[in-house]
Design a protein around this motif. Structure first.
Motif, PDB file in Angstrom:
ATOM      1  N   TYR A 177      23.953  -2.660   3.718  1.00 59.95           N
ATOM      2  CA  TYR A 177      24.052  -1.926   2.452  1.00 59.95           C
ATOM      3  C   TYR A 177      24.820  -0.613   2.628  1.00 59.95           C
ATOM      4  N   ILE A 178      24.465   0.152   3.659  1.00 64.76           N
ATOM      5  CA  ILE A 178      25.134   1.427   3.903  1.00 64.76           C
ATOM      6  C   ILE A 178      26.602   1.205   4.279  1.00 64.76           C
ATOM      7  N   THR A 179      26.864   0.201   5.114  1.00 62.29           N
ATOM      8  CA  THR A 179      28.241  -0.100   5.507  1.00 62.29           C
ATOM      9  C   THR A 179      29.087  -0.478   4.298  1.00 62.29           C
ATOM     10  N   ASP A 180      28.530  -1.321   3.440  1.00 58.68           N
ATOM     11  CA  ASP A 180      29.250  -1.739   2.236  1.00 58.68           C
ATOM     12  C   ASP A 180      29.505  -0.549   1.321  1.00 58.68           C
ATOM     13  N   LEU A 181      28.523   0.356   1.208  1.00 56.70           N
ATOM     14  CA  LEU A 181      28.687   1.548   0.372  1.00 56.70           C
ATOM     15  C   LEU A 181      29.798   2.443   0.909  1.00 56.70           C
ATOM     16  N   ILE A 182      29.821   2.646   2.225  1.00 58.26           N
ATOM     17  CA  ILE A 182      30.865   3.470   2.843  1.00 58.26           C
ATOM     18  C   ILE A 182      32.236   2.843   2.647  1.00 58.26           C
ATOM     19  N   GLN A 230      19.657   1.465 -10.682  1.00 63.69           N
ATOM     20  CA  GLN A 230      18.693   2.571 -10.735  1.00 63.69           C
ATOM     21  C   GLN A 230      17.764   2.428 -11.945  1.00 63.69           C
ATOM     22  N   CYS A 231      18.296   1.950 -13.058  1.00 63.36           N
ATOM     23  CA  CYS A 231      17.467   1.741 -14.258  1.00 63.36           C
ATOM     24  C   CYS A 231      16.363   0.731 -13.995  1.00 63.36           C
ATOM     25  N   PHE A 232      16.723  -0.410 -13.409  1.00 60.58           N
ATOM     26  CA  PHE A 232      15.720  -1.423 -13.112  1.00 60.58           C
ATOM     27  C   PHE A 232      14.720  -0.923 -12.069  1.00 60.58           C
ATOM     28  N   SER A 233      15.216  -0.247 -11.042  1.00 57.61           N
ATOM     29  CA  SER A 233      14.336   0.243  -9.989  1.00 57.61           C
ATOM     30  C   SER A 233      13.304   1.222 -10.544  1.00 57.61           C
ATOM     31  N   TYR A 234      13.749   2.159 -11.354  1.00 58.61           N
ATOM     32  CA  TYR A 234      12.812   3.145 -11.900  1.00 58.61           C
ATOM     33  C   TYR A 234      11.816   2.501 -12.855  1.00 58.61           C
ATOM     34  N   SER A 235      12.276   1.538 -13.656  1.00 62.74           N
ATOM     35  CA  SER A 235      11.346   0.869 -14.568  1.00 62.74           C
ATOM     36  C   SER A 235      10.272   0.117 -13.798  1.00 62.74           C
ATOM     37  N   TRP A 236      10.604  -0.421 -12.626  1.00 63.03           N
ATOM     38  CA  TRP A 236       9.608  -1.109 -11.801  1.00 63.03           C
ATOM     39  C   TRP A 236       8.650  -0.111 -11.165  1.00 63.03           C
ATOM     40  N   ARG A 242      13.311   2.934  -1.926  1.00 67.36           N
ATOM     41  CA  ARG A 242      12.631   1.652  -1.750  1.00 67.36           C
ATOM     42  C   ARG A 242      12.729   1.169  -0.303  1.00 67.36           C
ATOM     43  N   TYR A 243      13.899   1.341   0.314  1.00 67.12           N
ATOM     44  CA  TYR A 243      14.040   0.951   1.717  1.00 67.12           C
ATOM     45  C   TYR A 243      13.097   1.761   2.602  1.00 67.12           C
ATOM     46  N   TRP A 244      12.944   3.047   2.298  1.00 64.87           N
ATOM     47  CA  TRP A 244      12.048   3.897   3.086  1.00 64.87           C
ATOM     48  C   TRP A 244      10.616   3.381   3.027  1.00 64.87           C
ATOM     49  N   PHE A 245      10.121   3.106   1.820  1.00 68.49           N
ATOM     50  CA  PHE A 245       8.762   2.606   1.677  1.00 68.49           C
ATOM     51  C   PHE A 245       8.608   1.231   2.330  1.00 68.49           C
ATOM     52  N   ALA A 246       9.605   0.356   2.126  1.00 69.58           N
ATOM     53  CA  ALA A 246       9.522  -1.007   2.660  1.00 69.58           C
ATOM     54  C   ALA A 246       9.530  -1.005   4.186  1.00 69.58           C
ATOM     55  N   LEU A 247      10.417  -0.210   4.786  1.00 71.93           N
ATOM     56  CA  LEU A 247      10.491  -0.174   6.251  1.00 71.93           C
ATOM     57  C   LEU A 247       9.272   0.523   6.859  1.00 71.93           C
ATOM     58  N   LYS A 248       8.787   1.576   6.202  1.00 71.08           N
ATOM     59  CA  LYS A 248       7.612   2.290   6.705  1.00 71.08           C
ATOM     60  C   LYS A 248       6.390   1.375   6.718  1.00 71.08           C
ATOM     61  N   ARG A 249       6.111   0.721   5.594  1.00 74.39           N
ATOM     62  CA  ARG A 249       4.970  -0.176   5.513  1.00 74.39           C
ATOM     63  C   ARG A 249       5.219  -1.462   6.307  1.00 74.39           C
ATOM     64  N   VAL A 251       4.180  -5.493   1.366  1.00 72.68           N
ATOM     65  CA  VAL A 251       5.490  -5.345   2.012  1.00 72.68           C
ATOM     66  C   VAL A 251       6.452  -6.424   1.535  1.00 72.68           C
ATOM     67  N   ILE A 252       5.969  -7.646   1.459  1.00 72.57           N
ATOM     68  CA  ILE A 252       6.834  -8.752   1.026  1.00 72.57           C
ATOM     69  C   ILE A 252       7.305  -8.537  -0.405  1.00 72.57           C
ATOM     70  N   ASP A 253       6.408  -8.046  -1.274  1.00 77.27           N
ATOM     71  CA  ASP A 253       6.806  -7.756  -2.657  1.00 77.27           C
ATOM     72  C   ASP A 253       7.843  -6.644  -2.718  1.00 77.27           C
ATOM     73  N   ARG A 254       7.696  -5.627  -1.869  1.00 79.17           N
ATOM     74  CA  ARG A 254       8.677  -4.536  -1.833  1.00 79.17           C
ATOM     75  C   ARG A 254      10.041  -5.043  -1.381  1.00 79.17           C
ATOM     76  N   VAL A 255      10.045  -5.892  -0.369  1.00 81.66           N
ATOM     77  CA  VAL A 255      11.300  -6.451   0.135  1.00 81.66           C
ATOM     78  C   VAL A 255      11.953  -7.347  -0.910  1.00 81.66           C
ATOM     79  N   THR A 256      11.141  -8.088  -1.653  1.00 84.66           N
ATOM     80  CA  THR A 256      11.683  -8.950  -2.706  1.00 84.66           C
ATOM     81  C   THR A 256      12.311  -8.119  -3.823  1.00 84.66           C
ATOM     82  N   ASP A 257      11.677  -7.001  -4.167  1.00 82.03           N
ATOM     83  CA  ASP A 257      12.273  -6.089  -5.149  1.00 82.03           C
ATOM     84  C   ASP A 257      13.658  -5.636  -4.695  1.00 82.03           C
ATOM     85  N   LEU A 258      13.740  -5.244  -3.434  1.00 85.71           N
ATOM     86  CA  LEU A 258      15.021  -4.792  -2.884  1.00 85.71           C
ATOM     87  C   LEU A 258      16.067  -5.904  -2.939  1.00 85.71           C
TER      88      LEU A 258
END
Length: 366
Positions: free
Chosen positions: A18-23, A49-55, A84-91, A117-124
């Motif tokens: 994701y970061i590589t593609d963004l760069i 961002q709209c979908f992420s915040y609504s979730w 979301r990546y921070w929360f998913a990777l931390k948990r 964790v699986i639900d967080r990863v699926t959101d991502l």
């Protein structure tokens, strides 16, 4: 349903891609002064961002908590995905590596942690899928257009195209794997062969169509844009006809159907839990006819703007990749699809059925 060390490493690989593609996207926009690329990036990230915040709001409401302004600020600063990546990777790290098996009520706590964790990863995965088709596919078409139009390219352009292709392919397969893992009532996409077959099916059909669109852009930009707009309208109408129920609010549901129409320009997407054999067949029959029509038009209308030395190899590439894509599609659904033995059962939704109380409730509902 368990979040393993392998799943954690795949999540780490996901954020690296994701970061590589963004760069690469930012670099291509600056290097080649591609304002259109920046426009697609802005539109894609705003929708995500709209979908992420609504979730996030839905999660907090479900947990009986008030919406936190810090989450709104993070999404306004385009940091929703990273949050979301921070929360998913931390948990996820806690679930995969450091979970204490001696805690009380271990089994219940373990199930809840892994499910979270699986639900967080699926959101991502869902958000990355949106971003891929809203941003990545149009950018790849522009990159191919510039590459073929100039007739010459350096290593950086080829590298940028390869990174874009990898990001698109990764997000598509990753979403299918994550979705099935998050729904216990769905069979998993196990094994390397099914994943590779699914990857090649999507990759080859997408590459063939993108090259065809690029050729049509060389013939006439207005005609190409009209065709894409027409296909988008058909996709939106199809989503309205199917009465999708992805979101809890009317405005977000309307936005979702707009996104679905955009996705259907590039690939088939099961937007409702119904048997898709007939719609998918019609979709790819139209795709084949459209591709052949573009090739015929390009043969009939030779252009001085286009390097003729490229046309024959590109035409052959378009035909071969389309045939390979259809072949891998048939092999996947005929041999490797998890539900292939359940002929009378509807195809799985590219989203969520409402049979279990979890985050996936906020995805597509039947």
């Amino acid at each position: 349903m368990k979040y393993t060390k392998q799943n954690f490493m795949m999540s780490v690989l996901g954020i690296i891609i994701y970061i590589t593609d963004l760069i690469v996207d930012i670099w291509v926009s600056v290097r080649f002064s591609m304002k259109d690329t920046l426009s697609f990036m802005l539109f894609g990230t705003l929708v995500v961002q709209c979908f992420s915040y609504s979730w996030f709001k839905a999660d907090l409401k479900k947990a009986g908590q008030e919406s936190q302004h810090c989450f709104l600020l993070l999404h306004c600063l385009q940091g929703g995905i990273f949050t979301r990546y921070w929360f998913a990777l931390k948990r996820g790290y806690h679930a995969a590596f450091t979970y204490d098996s001696n805690t009380s009520n271990f089994m219940e706590e373990q199930i809840d942690l892994h499910k979270e964790v699986i639900d967080r990863v699926t959101d991502l995965s869902m958000l990355r899928l949106f971003e891929t088709y809203l941003e990545g596919c149009p950018q790849l078409i522009l990159q191919l257009y510039i590459l073929l139009g100039h007739g010459q390219a350096n290593f950086s352009q080829y590298a940028a195209i390869m990174v874009s292709c990898c990001a698109i392919s990764w997000s598509t397969v990753d979403y299918q794997v994550a979705l099935r893992k998050s729904l216990p009532d769905k069979k998993l996409l196990n094994g390397l062969c099914p994943k590779i077959t699914y990857l090649f099916y999507k990759f080859f059909t997408l590459l063939s169509w993108m090259l065809s669109v690029v050729l049509l852009l060389f013939v006439n930009v207005k005609i190409a844009l009209f065709m894409l707009l027409f296909l988008w309208l058909l996709g939106v109408i199809w989503a309205f006809k199917k009465n999708t129920q992805f979101c809890t609010s009317v405005s977000m549901e309307f936005l979702y159907r707009i996104v679905v129409g955009f996705i259907l320009i590039f690939t088939f997407f099961n937007i409702k839990g119904q048997n898709t054999k007939c719609p998918m067949s019609c979709y790819y029959i139209v795709r084949v006819l459209g591709t052949l029509g573009i090739l015929i038009v390009f043969w009939v209308c030779p252009l001085t703007i286009f390097n003729s030395d490229y046309f024959m190899p590109i035409s052959i590439t378009i035909v071969l990749t389309l045939l390979l894509g259809i072949l891998f599609l048939i092999v996947y659904y005929g041999t490797f699809h998890p539900n292939r033995s359940e002929e009378t059962k509807c195809d799985e939704i590219d989203g969520k059925p409402v049979i279990r109380e979890c985050r996936m409730r906020y995805f597509l509902m039947e």
